[in-house]
Design an enzyme around this catalytic site. Structure first.
Site, short mmCIF file in Angstrom:
data_model
loop_
_atom_site.label_atom_id
_atom_site.label_comp_id
_atom_site.label_asym_id
_atom_site.label_seq_id
_atom_site.Cartn_x
_atom_site.Cartn_y
_atom_site.Cartn_z
CD GLU B 29 -2.41 -1.66 2.51
OE1 GLU B 29 -2.02 -1.09 3.54
OE2 GLU B 29 -3.17 -2.65 2.53
CD GLU B 71 -4.51 -4.60 4.64
OE1 GLU B 71 -5.69 -5.04 4.55
OE2 GLU B 71 -4.25 -3.40 4.85
CG PHE B 94 1.19 0.31 10.78
CD1 PHE B 94 2.03 0.89 11.74
CD2 PHE B 94 0.67 1.12 9.79
CE1 PHE B 94 2.32 2.24 11.70
CE2 PHE B 94 0.95 2.48 9.75
CZ PHE B 94 1.79 3.04 10.70
CG ASP B 96 -0.32 -3.23 14.68
OD1 ASP B 96 -0.47 -3.24 15.90
OD2 ASP B 96 0.70 -2.75 14.13
CG HIS B 140 -1.78 1.84 13.54
ND1 HIS B 140 -3.10 1.84 13.88
CD2 HIS B 140 -1.73 1.97 12.19
CE1 HIS B 140 -3.84 1.99 12.78
NE2 HIS B 140 -3.04 2.06 11.74
#
Lengths: 376, 342, 321
Positions: B29, B71, B94, B96, B140
């Site tokens: 991204e 994702e 991230f 996460d 994050h």
């Protein structure tokens, strides 16, 4: 008022900014004489014995074993027996406050001459150029697998009155990984071009190990450029070489496999520090480093023996030559120094391995300096 | 050789490997950013924190692929591309966000080789930021390397400095297995000397950043710097520490950890991840099982509490392990006295 | 549409092999000799075979948990598959994958997949490889109506369109996701979903080999030409339960019987080819008998094959570790 002598973190070589107190050799309260080894100091490259600057009683060990301190920091206090503890305490307090002040003022003048990249015929060589003065420059050529930091205990002494050039050979350190055909002749040719690039017409040439063979090649092909030869455990004087070292050095890619190989270099393996191993591993990790070493080894030591016989260079070379060798050298035997022309002094250092310029830096420096002063 | 930031070291590793091997591609991204924007500017971001800046300009849209914010599809695509001839480096931004694509990592990429009887190679690198300290709060800021370490088939890298990051990332890209490469976002501006040339640091070989006699500190990622700082402070009081940076949590250099504990007899583990089933518990179990006789004191773990990462600065500071806590843990194991048998 | 005789014979052989393979597994599973669970593809053979008839070895497919048919159609070794399902070391995955993970990357078979919706993202990657490595290949994701609702599938339809990938999304719609009907679980239509991503949509009757062959040919040609991804919606009927042992109490008692009677791709194929004089009944009979012999031999070989060794447990987790 009693005489109190501070023992401070010594500076071994220009690049050293801090050192670790690896261990005390004498207990507090012991009487020591000037020149007696009182502590082991570990630098980023090697562990060195530290000799007491004065005689007296070691009253305090200010630095603990394992502690890393900047150069100049107080590590111990030496005084006459009669000095009171209060006087010692006051001295330490005064020293520490003065030292921390100077610490914050910055030490720009102490910054070592950083190695720079020099372009030689399109090849990039890492060069450390230090010192100035009227003396003829000195060129230092390291050995197989080494780099310019092999000279860190020698450079500043030699640089007192002259330029001292240390550099990484092609395939080594921060220099190009292109090594040509890898022969001493090829490496000598680029070394000669480096001298031209640096504007040096003539220099004292000191070579260690394979660097000795390169120095001999340089004397053969460019006798006008070589004022004197300092040969430290040089290659080129006989066929024998410890291939276990050469092959082990090339193939070892981890600390655990490299450590025993490096131990072959020195008389006392405890001299090989973690940082020294790490430094070499870092060089060996670079893309192309291994291929460069393999090419040089194949060209210089085919079939387990040295290919180039350079003894005859010594017969014709007109400048001063000296040979320095460790008696306990496990890589190149000092037996190769036998039968040299009688005019060439050979110094054999006891309890010394393949790295006399590091293991016996003071003696080696004295020997090298004596030639520098005698030669116009 | 020159001073480079953690960010520059990673950018340089990517650039050098993309130059060396045309099969290496980048996706994620906003790894370039700006596609479809009204200004017409491309390479607008070069990654959300600028790590991949300039790569789009050099390698173009075929090799630096901006993805939609999906994702699962692009991490899965990276796995599929890796199994069919490319060497993708996918950026998960991230870590996460792994919640959105864990299947593609855990059930697909990690298992291809084993499930398919050794017939697959999946040279995939997934880069992601981890770590607290930026007030980025609970979604994050996590340090999720234990999750990946738990999964057979993955290799997991947690670099501790710019030099380490460059060499380990090049190794990751050249590796034929899926590698999770985790970058602590707080470290991007850290600087040190990093060679200009490409180089590799092997996986599974711990780095000893300090060597000492009294206590072994095992620390991961950003915590290595904290452990070194604590070791320097402790040395002033005559407490000498070995600091181990395992570099990779999978494979883990158990031998070096056990060797060092055998020498020092005391162990403190510093781990930024949540305390249950993290690397600290893993290393503690290893040592308890393999080096019990060497221990002179109980093993101490320095970790965050078992809470999400909090937002407020004051809470986040309390959450993260720091130099003081490491120092205190070392002093406590040094001060331990075994109970005398009656 | 004229289809060459050798393609017809090959396709019939593939469909018959799948049918025989699956029917035999149905029988063998009941004996308790097959470990784990298996999902059978009976009734859906024309879909796999009609699509794969347009693919070469360098093209890539990803399959589902109901993957035996796709594997056979893509040319994976049948004997190795049988051995794999029996958990033998001679299996295509050395007994470490089983029914749901049969894969053969050398034949462009990126794996059956135990995760519903696992394949479509992988196929985006395989299609990206084809595009960047300029292989002229396409990548095909087979997925069911159940998987059509997975986020991974919908994300992949988007990603493939955004990247304009040579990808083919084959939705094998057999009306059930496990025990839940597609009429309940799938909102809207597959056609509208394709349209939503700006993707050409094709559909066909999956029990008619000729319909699948013709439609898939068009769809795959579109993707291969570089115009971007397509969706192919194949209407099918599943003849067995979700997995073996499924009592199928969620289906009307005559639903499967009806499908077997009216939507059997093999009998439809025979009727059409022999009726039109394209093939002789005897040739098809020969194939039937040869396939029966082959599957029998595969079962016997699998049962006799060695089991994995202890060291296989640790092998092939990594290329290097």
């Amino acid at each position: 008022m009693s005489v109190i002598t501070p023992i401070t973190m010594p500076k071994f070589g220009l690049a050293m900014t801090e050192g670790k107190l690896a261990g005390w050799s004498v207990a507090p309260g012991s009487t020591v004489s000037a020149g007696q080894e009182i502590a082991d100091i570990e630098t980023s490259k090697i562990t060195n014995g530290y000799e007491s600057p004065a005689s007296g009683v070691l009253r305090r060990q200010v630095a603990a074993e394992g502690e890393t301190l900047p150069v100049g920091a107080l590590i111990g206090v030496l005084a006459e027996g009669g000095t009171s503890d209060a006087e010692i305490d006051a001295f330490i307090e005064q020293f520490q406050s003065a030292f921390s002040d100077s610490d914050t003022q910055g030490d720009a003048d102490a910054a070592p001459a950083r190695p720079v990249l020099v372009d030689v015929d399109g090849l990039s060589l890492q060069v450390q150029d230090m010192g100035q003065g009227n003396g003829l420059p000195v060129l230092l050529i390291h050995g197989f697998g080494g780099d310019l930091t092999n000279w860190l205990l020698n450079q500043d002494v030699l640089a007192a009155q002259r330029r001292v050039i240390a550099f990484d050979l092609p395939g080594h350190g921060g220099s190009t990984k292109q090594v040509g055909d890898g022969t001493p002749a090829a490496l000598a040719a680029i070394t000669a071009r480096l001298l031209e690039t640096l504007g040096i017409a003539r220099a004292h040439v000191v070579g260690h190990s394979l660097g000795g063979a390169i120095a001999l090649e340089l004397a053969r092909t460019h006798p006008d450029r070589v004022a004197s030869l300092g040969l430290i455990a040089p290659a080129g004087l006989g066929p024998d070489i410890n291939m276990a070292f050469i092959e082990g050095f090339i193939t070892a890619d981890r600390r655990k496999t490299l450590e025993p190989v490096l131990a072959l270099l020195v008389n006392d393996p405890s001299l090989i520090t973690r940082n020294m191993v790490e430094g070499i591993i870092r060089f060996k990790r670079l893309d192309g480093a291994r291929q460069g070493l393999e090419t040089i080894a194949a060209a210089c030591f085919p079939n387990g023996q040295q290919k180039d016989a350079l003894r005859d260079v010594l017969a014709s070379f007109s400048g001063p030559v000296q040979v320095i060798w460790g008696e306990a050298d496990q890589i190149l035997s000092p037996a190769a120094a036998q039968g040299l022309p009688a005019s060439i002094p050979v110094t054999l250092l006891p309890q010394t391995g393949h790295m006399p310029q590091m293991e016996k830096a003071t003696q080696v420096n004295d020997l090298l300096v004596s030639v520098l002063h005698d030669t116009p | 050789m020159s001073k480079k930031s953690f960010r520059q070291a990673i950018n340089e590793a990517l650039r050098q490997e993309m130059r060396r091997d045309p099969r290496v591609i980048l996706m994620g991204e906003d790894v370039a950013g700006g596609q479809g924007g009204s200004s017409g500017v491309t390479d607008a971001w070069g990654g959300v924190l600028g790590v991949t800046k300039g790569l789009y300009t050099e390698f173009g849209p075929e090799r630096v692929l901006d993805t939609p914010i999906t994702e699962a599809s692009y991490i899965g695509a990276a796995a599929g591309a890796a199994a069919t001839g490319l060497r993708p480096v996918a950026e998960l931004m991230f870590v996460d966000f792994v919640g959105c694509c864990l299947d593609q990592i855990m059930n697909q990429a990690a298992k291809f080789r084993y499930m398919f009887g050794g017939k697959a190679r999946t040279p995939l690198v997934i880069r992601a930021m981890y770590g607290a300290g930026f007030n980025a709060a609970a979604q994050h800021s996590q340090a999720l390397y234990p999750i990946f370490t738990h999964i057979p088939g993955l290799k997991v890298v947690v670099p501790s400095s710019p030099y380490e990051a460059k060499g380990l990332l090049i190794e990751a890209i050249r590796d034929d297995d899926p590698v999770i490469f985790l970058e602590n976002k707080v470290m991007y501006d850290d600087e040190e000397e990093v060679p200009d040339e490409a180089y590799t640091i092997p996986f599974g070989e711990a780095n000893l950043t300090r060597e000492g006699n009294d206590v072994t500190l095992v620390a991961f990622g950003r915590m290595v710097g904290f452990a070194n700082e604590a070791a320097d402070r402790l040395a002033k009081d005559g407490i000498s520490c070995t600091v181990i940076d395992p570099r990779t949590t999978s494979p883990l250099d158990s031998a070096t950890i056990l060797d060092c504990v055998a020498d020092t007899g005391r162990l403190v583990i510093v781990d930024e991840s949540s305390p249950r089933c993290n690397m600290a518990t893993d290393v503690a179990a290893l040592v308890a099982e393999e080096a019990f006789d060497a221990l002179k004191a109980p093993i101490r773990r320095v970790t965050p509490p078992h809470t999400p990462v909090p937002f407020a600065t004051v809470l986040e500071k309390l959450y993260l392990p720091d130099v003081g806590r490491i120092e205190a843990a070392v002093r406590s194991v040094m001060g331990y006295k075994a109970r005398q048998e009656a | 549409m004229q289809i060459a005789r050798d393609i017809l014979l090959h396709s019939y052989r593939s469909m018959r092999t799948i049918r025989e393979f699956e029917e035999r597994l149905h029988t063998e599973f009941a004996t308790g000799e097959i470990p784990g669970f298996v999902h059978l593809y009976c009734g859906e053979e024309a879909s796999a075979v009609g699509v794969c008839a347009h693919l070469g070895e360098s093209d890539t497919i990803a399959s589902t948990h109901r993957g035996h048919g796709h594997c056979i159609a893509k040319g994976v070794d049948v004997e190795g598959m049988m051995a794999e399902i029996y958990g033998r070391s001679t299996g295509v995955c050395r007994g470490k994958g089983g029914s749901m993970h049969i894969a053969d990357l050398a034949r462009g078979m990126l794996g059956a997949n135990g995760i519903v919706g696992g394949g479509p993202p992988l196929i985006c990657g395989a299609a990206l490889s084809h595009k960047l490595l300029k292989t002229d290949g396409v990548a095909v994701a087979f997925y069911g109506d159940g998987a059509s609702n997975e986020g991974t599938t919908l994300e992949s339809l988007n990603l493939a369109s955004v990247w304009k990938l040579p990808a083919v999304f084959v939705c094998e719609d057999n009306g059930y996701g496990e025990a839940t009907g597609a009429s309940y679980a799938c909102a809207g239509t597959q056609k509208d979903r394709a349209a939503g991503f700006g993707m050409p949509y094709f559909e066909c009757d999956g029990s008619d080999f000729f319909a699948v062959y013709e439609t898939a040919g068009e769809a795959i040609a579109h993707a291969r030409s570089g115009k971007g991804p397509v969706m192919l919606h194949v209407h099918l009927a599943r003849w067995y339960g979700h997995f073996e042992g499924d009592a199928m109490s969620y289906r009307a008692s005559d639903e499967v019987a009806q499908a077997r009677k009216d939507h059997d791709c093999l009998s439809a194929f025979r009727t059409r080819t022999t009726g039109a004089g394209l093939l002789e009944g005897a040739s098809l009979d020969d194939i039937d008998s040869a396939v029966r012999t082959r599957i029998e031999a595969a079962v016997q070989a699998a049962k006799a094959a060695p089991l994995p060794e202890q060291e296989d447990l640790m092998r092939d987790v990594y290329v290097s570790y």
